[in-house]
Design an enzyme around this catalytic site. Structure first.
Site, short mmCIF file in Angstrom:
data_model
loop_
_atom_site.label_atom_id
_atom_site.label_comp_id
_atom_site.label_asym_id
_atom_site.label_seq_id
_atom_site.Cartn_x
_atom_site.Cartn_y
_atom_site.Cartn_z
N GLY A 250 33.95 31.58 7.88
CA GLY A 250 32.61 32.36 7.86
C GLY A 250 32.65 33.43 8.84
N ASP A 251 33.09 33.18 9.86
CA ASP A 251 33.42 34.35 11.01
C ASP A 251 34.07 35.49 10.34
OD1 ASP A 251 31.93 32.42 12.78
OD2 ASP A 251 33.86 31.75 13.34
#
Length: 303
Positions: A250-251
């Site tokens: 996600g990052d």
């Protein structure tokens, strides 16, 4: 300039142990020690894509020194504030037992140290980008995101918020440039289950109505959805590949999206770069390299 904030970074000790036996001495088959934390992950992926950033937050003790040392080795500039007591947490990630983790607590952060961070952020100027990622340590005020965005309001700083529930909702009145819940987090906000991209689009639009400029929703194997500031909706299935490590995907997605947007100021291109970066990291043992991201991007672009 680009800044990332990691309030509670870590040293991630990632190990695999075949035939793990509770109550007995076990020995690792593989081990890796890496700097961790959502903002740090963003800085590393940006660096892999050739984009400089300054990583901010708090570190303490010998583990904090090691986080900074390793980031420096990777070419990531550090502006972390040192805490005099305690130590930066160590997170044990046992890969061989279905992603089992034991995460440390981290140091207590005083009001004075929080104010020092606020003074650092007060120097941001028009055109700068700020990533606010992850949870707030228990020792810090739970309205910290809100206070940061109040301080930067009307400065034309592009702020990315990757957080959950109230942290995310309280940021919306300040019109963050990008928010990135996953479909489960989005569903929790509205007390619904969201399993398909068509279901996600409607609820992502509600967050845009509340103030977010762009809403990027990751959906693991279902792909992703972007409800964009240009009024359009972009969606795509997940690229084909073998899931190796979902930590940091996600990052990587928010880093890829912003890297793409800063390159071309085109939402479709940014969306595809975000999906490619998130997927490439999921297909890798660690955060994806530029070559890995571009390889997946070619697959995403072909549809």
């Amino acid at each position: 300039m680009i800044y990332t904030v990691t309030f509670n970074p870590s040293l991630d000790y990632i190990v695999s142990v075949e035939d793990f036996r509770p109550g007995l001495t076990n020995r690792t088959d593989s081990e890796l020690l890496l700097p961790g934390g959502k903002g740090i992950n963003v800085s590393i992926v940006l660096k892999n894509l050739g984009i400089s950033s300054i990583a901010l937050g708090f570190v303490a003790g010998f583990t904090g020194d090691e986080v900074v040392r390793r980031l420096t080795e990777m070419g990531v500039e550090s502006g972390f504030i040192g805490i005099g007591e305690g130590f930066t947490r160590i997170n044990l990630k046992l890969q061989s037992i279905d992603g089992t983790e034991i995460n440390g607590q981290g140091p207590k952060i005083s009001r004075e140290k929080v104010q020092m961070l606020m003074e650092q952020l007060s120097r941001l100027e028009e055109g700068d980008v700020l990533f606010l990622s992850g949870s707030i340590p228990a020792s810090m005020p739970d309205n910290t995101y809100q206070k940061i965005m109040e301080r930067l309001d009307n400065r034309n700083v592009r702020i990315v918020v990757d957080a959950t529930k109230d942290l995310l909702l309280n940021a919306l009145p300040y019109h963050p440039f990008l928010i990135k819940p996953n479909n489960h987090e989005l569903g929790e906000i509205f007390d619904v289950e969201l399993g398909t991209r068509s279901e996600v689009i409607s609820y992502a639009g509600k967050l845009k109505e509340r103030g977010a400029q762009n809403v990027l929703v990751s959906m693991a194997g279902e792909g992703a959805v972007l409800v964009a500031a240009d009024g359009k909706v972009y969606e795509a299935p997940a690229p084909e590949g073998v899931l190796i490590n979902g930590v940091g995907a996600g990052d990587s997605m928010v880093a890829g999206f912003m890297a793409g947007y800063m390159e071309k100021e085109d939402y479709e291109y940014a969306f595809h770069m975000g999906l490619a970066a998130g997927s490439a990291s999921a297909f890798s043992e660690y955060l994806a390299t530029k070559e890995e991201i571009l390889q997946v991007y070619d697959q995403v672009k072909k549809g």
